[in-house]
Design a protein around this motif. Sequence first.
Motif, PDB file in Angstrom:
ATOM      1  N   ARG A 165     -33.466  60.454  22.171  1.00 47.08           N
ATOM      2  CA  ARG A 165     -34.048  60.179  23.484  1.00 47.08           C
ATOM      3  C   ARG A 165     -35.219  61.116  23.770  1.00 47.08           C
ATOM      4  NH1 ARG A 165     -33.068  58.072  28.615  1.00 47.08           N
ATOM      5  NH2 ARG A 165     -31.150  57.033  27.939  1.00 47.08           N
ATOM      6  N   THR A 166     -35.072  62.374  23.400  1.00 47.48           N
ATOM      7  CA  THR A 166     -36.151  63.335  23.638  1.00 47.48           C
ATOM      8  C   THR A 166     -37.428  62.940  22.910  1.00 47.48           C
ATOM      9  OG1 THR A 166     -34.570  65.138  23.927  1.00 47.48           O
ATOM     10  CG2 THR A 166     -36.845  65.742  23.410  1.00 47.48           C
ATOM     11  N   ALA A 167     -37.285  62.528  21.657  1.00 42.23           N
ATOM     12  CA  ALA A 167     -38.459  62.146  20.866  1.00 42.23           C
ATOM     13  C   ALA A 167     -39.164  60.934  21.481  1.00 42.23           C
ATOM     14  CB  ALA A 167     -38.053  61.848  19.434  1.00 42.23           C
ATOM     15  N   TYR A 168     -38.385  59.937  21.868  1.00 38.27           N
ATOM     16  CA  TYR A 168     -38.986  58.738  22.468  1.00 38.27           C
ATOM     17  C   TYR A 168     -39.602  59.058  23.830  1.00 38.27           C
ATOM     18  CZ  TYR A 168     -36.869  55.744  18.889  1.00 38.27           C
ATOM     19  OH  TYR A 168     -36.526  55.147  17.705  1.00 38.27           O
ATOM     20  N   SER A 169     -38.950  59.932  24.582  1.00 36.07           N
ATOM     21  CA  SER A 169     -39.489  60.312  25.894  1.00 36.07           C
ATOM     22  C   SER A 169     -40.836  61.019  25.754  1.00 36.07           C
ATOM     23  CB  SER A 169     -38.491  61.217  26.629  1.00 36.07           C
ATOM     24  OG  SER A 169     -37.296  60.527  26.912  1.00 36.07           O
ATOM     25  N   THR A 174     -45.669  51.181  19.182  1.00 35.00           N
ATOM     26  CA  THR A 174     -44.935  51.165  17.927  1.00 35.00           C
ATOM     27  C   THR A 174     -43.437  51.360  18.132  1.00 35.00           C
ATOM     28  OG1 THR A 174     -46.878  52.076  16.807  1.00 35.00           O
ATOM     29  CG2 THR A 174     -44.779  52.233  15.635  1.00 35.00           C
ATOM     30  N   ALA A 175     -43.066  52.177  19.112  1.00 34.77           N
ATOM     31  CA  ALA A 175     -41.662  52.565  19.264  1.00 34.77           C
ATOM     32  C   ALA A 175     -41.013  52.059  20.549  1.00 34.77           C
ATOM     33  CB  ALA A 175     -41.548  54.092  19.219  1.00 34.77           C
ATOM     34  N   ALA A 176     -41.745  51.302  21.368  1.00 31.86           N
ATOM     35  CA  ALA A 176     -41.211  50.893  22.672  1.00 31.86           C
ATOM     36  C   ALA A 176     -39.933  50.076  22.539  1.00 31.86           C
ATOM     37  CB  ALA A 176     -42.276  50.097  23.435  1.00 31.86           C
ATOM     38  N   ALA A 177     -39.974  49.052  21.677  1.00 25.99           N
ATOM     39  CA  ALA A 177     -38.804  48.182  21.545  1.00 25.99           C
ATOM     40  C   ALA A 177     -37.584  48.963  21.072  1.00 25.99           C
ATOM     41  CB  ALA A 177     -39.120  47.044  20.570  1.00 25.99           C
ATOM     42  N   LEU A 178     -37.795  49.915  20.149  1.00 23.64           N
ATOM     43  CA  LEU A 178     -36.672  50.722  19.658  1.00 23.64           C
ATOM     44  C   LEU A 178     -36.103  51.588  20.777  1.00 23.64           C
ATOM     45  CD1 LEU A 178     -38.063  51.869  16.193  1.00 23.64           C
ATOM     46  CD2 LEU A 178     -36.446  50.019  16.675  1.00 23.64           C
TER      47      LEU A 178
END
Length: 412
Positions: free
Chosen positions: A150-154, A18-22
């Motif tokens: 960045r922390t949230a996506y990581s 869901t969030a990879a591209a972002l």
Amino acid sequence: MLILASFVNRVGNGLFNTAAALYFTLVVDLPAVQVGAALTVAGLIGLLAGIPGGHLADRRGPRTIMMLALAVQAVAMSALVLVDSWAALTVIATVDQLAAAAAGAAWGALVVRVGTDRPALFRAKLRTYVNLGVVLGTVGAGFAVTANTRTAYSVLILGNAASFALCALFLFLLPNYRALASPPQQRRWIALTDRPFVAFTALYGAMGLQYPVVSLLLPIWISSHTDAPRWTVAAVSAINAGVCVLLQTRIGSRIETPRDGGRAFRTAGLLFLLSCPMMALTAHTPVWAAAGLVVAAIFVHSLGEIWESSAGFALGFGLAPDHAQGQYQGLLGLGFSAGQALAPAILTTVVLGLGTAGWLLLGAFFAALGAVGPSIERWGTRTRSRQEAEVAGSSPAAGGGRLYPASGDDSR
């Protein structure tokens, strides 16, 4: 254990996909074109691993190969938090896709060995929990997208990596199913010479265009061609997931044999033939009528998806010999992935380009594919029965012995 392992893995997939591209565009700051190119290259190269990975699963045991592939995916996924260039993304994504293709083929072989008593019921339950896992993962990804740091996506990426490791751990608790013996003088790449199955692979890959209808085509159509409220775009995915979770087991458990699968494939085509004109009509109705029509259309389409996936299980596993399930599932995965790769270009060009006529053409296309299902089943069943008779007649065990180990002859 296999259902639990698959559920955990798909929760992780839902988090990441869901969030990879972002993440790659907004956080890593790569141009969208480069991200798309990297993922396309990785996906195309990954297709090459499906059949060899399935062959290894047939010869070394599906659990072993799947656990190894999941370990590689866990490492590759963890490495994505370090990506800072197009080249690094391409290399890591390629490794991940190669492992994913091998894992998918081994997963198919493992499903056959685990769900031996009531295969249709088991596969229906498995798909139900897989869909539920994706939904939960997608909901979790929404929090990271909202935070947009960045922390949230990581955390999402590492959560997906952990899901691969946990999935492998659960698989370790399954029996270590031994490889089944191959017939004497069998060709190594038997799946590629099985013409009925190759034809079914092409048919299955083409019918797979129905999945991007929900995730890609219909949302674009609603937002740009109809007066339906914008909340219907979000409702499309929610209704599709809900119908599949609630009805997959009820419908899929009744589709057990290849003959059932051929008929189910035809039914799926007819349901898509009904849903596609309904979607087209949304552009010619008032606001609330369009919203109601969208809901009705996606409900019918979701029923078609259930019948299509159940038919794929019954035919994909039923037409493949037990000793080569991994290789056959690798070929089937290759056909499906190729169809998914071509789907965005085909759907956006033909359907969006032609408008209402494009939707009608798409519905007729699905119906025509479905109509071929029973013929493919009869061809495959007839060919396999002849091959089994030839093997039995030439085997020293033909007088009453058993050439291959039974499905239950497994050890931990």
